[in-house]
Design a protein around this motif. Structure first.
Motif, short mmCIF file in Angstrom:
data_model
loop_
_atom_site.label_atom_id
_atom_site.label_comp_id
_atom_site.label_asym_id
_atom_site.label_seq_id
_atom_site.Cartn_x
_atom_site.Cartn_y
_atom_site.Cartn_z
N UNK A 1 0.83 -1.21 0.00
CA UNK A 1 0.00 0.00 0.00
C UNK A 1 0.87 1.25 0.00
N UNK A 2 0.38 2.32 -0.58
CA UNK A 2 1.16 3.56 -0.58
C UNK A 2 1.28 4.12 0.83
N UNK A 3 2.34 4.91 1.05
CA UNK A 3 2.57 5.45 2.39
C UNK A 3 1.52 6.50 2.74
N UNK A 4 1.13 7.28 1.77
CA UNK A 4 0.17 8.34 2.04
C UNK A 4 -0.95 8.25 1.02
N UNK A 5 -2.18 8.22 1.51
CA UNK A 5 -3.33 8.16 0.62
C UNK A 5 -4.06 9.48 0.74
N UNK A 6 -4.38 10.06 -0.39
CA UNK A 6 -5.09 11.34 -0.36
C UNK A 6 -6.53 11.13 0.07
N UNK A 7 -7.16 12.18 0.56
CA UNK A 7 -8.53 12.09 1.02
C UNK A 7 -9.55 12.20 -0.10
N UNK A 8 -9.09 12.40 -1.33
CA UNK A 8 -10.01 12.56 -2.45
C UNK A 8 -10.65 11.22 -2.81
N UNK A 9 -11.85 11.31 -3.33
CA UNK A 9 -12.54 10.11 -3.82
C UNK A 9 -11.89 9.67 -5.12
N UNK A 10 -11.79 8.40 -5.29
CA UNK A 10 -11.22 7.85 -6.51
C UNK A 10 -12.36 7.36 -7.38
N UNK A 11 -12.39 7.81 -8.62
CA UNK A 11 -13.45 7.42 -9.54
C UNK A 11 -13.04 6.12 -10.22
N UNK A 12 -13.77 5.06 -9.95
CA UNK A 12 -13.47 3.76 -10.55
C UNK A 12 -14.47 3.40 -11.63
N UNK A 13 -15.25 4.38 -12.07
CA UNK A 13 -16.23 4.13 -13.11
C UNK A 13 -15.51 3.90 -14.43
N UNK A 14 -15.92 2.92 -15.21
CA UNK A 14 -15.29 2.71 -16.52
C UNK A 14 -15.44 3.96 -17.39
N UNK A 15 -14.44 4.20 -18.22
CA UNK A 15 -14.40 5.45 -18.98
C UNK A 15 -15.60 5.61 -19.92
N UNK A 16 -16.14 4.54 -20.47
CA UNK A 16 -17.27 4.69 -21.40
C UNK A 16 -18.57 5.05 -20.66
N UNK A 17 -18.59 4.90 -19.33
CA UNK A 17 -19.78 5.27 -18.56
C UNK A 17 -19.63 6.63 -17.88
N UNK A 18 -18.44 7.20 -17.88
CA UNK A 18 -18.22 8.47 -17.18
C UNK A 18 -19.01 9.62 -17.82
N UNK A 19 -19.06 9.65 -19.13
CA UNK A 19 -19.79 10.73 -19.82
C UNK A 19 -21.27 10.66 -19.47
N UNK A 20 -21.83 9.48 -19.47
CA UNK A 20 -23.25 9.32 -19.13
C UNK A 20 -23.49 9.74 -17.69
N UNK A 21 -22.56 9.43 -16.80
CA UNK A 21 -22.70 9.75 -15.39
C UNK A 21 -22.62 11.26 -15.17
#
Length: 99
Positions: free
Chosen positions: A74-94
């Protein structure tokens, strides 16, 4: 000596030791056959142990650059931002849906 040669020596030694009936004052064929058989058994054993030693010591080296790709620490420091794991072809629709 390979395993096949060792087996051949065992067979030839058995034939000389048990199948040949010849008498000689200087040469004991039974003892000669047993010695040849023991040499064949020793050859099989050496061949088998050398083949397994090569397999045992065979190291599988991985390129360090490739190994970094599969690093699971695991990385030493994890940012507090949300990570978008949505597939790229669904991001535009979202994005259109949430606006």
């Amino acid at each position: 000596m390979r395993i096949g040669a060792g087996i051949a020596l065992v067979v030839v030694g058995a034939i000389i030791a048990f199948a040949v009936r010849d008498t000689s004052d200087t040469l004991n064929l039974t003892a000669l056959g047993i010695i040849i058989m023991l040499g064949g058994i020793a050859g099989i054993w050496v061949s088998y142990s050398l083949a397994n030693a090569r397999r045992r010591n065979e190291a599988k080296l991985i390129d360090p650059e490739v190994e970094k790709q599969y690093d699971t620490t695991p990385p030493e420091k994890v940012s507090g931002d949300m990570i978008d794991v949505t597939p790229s072809h669904l991001r535009e629709k979202q994005k259109r849906f949430y606006r």
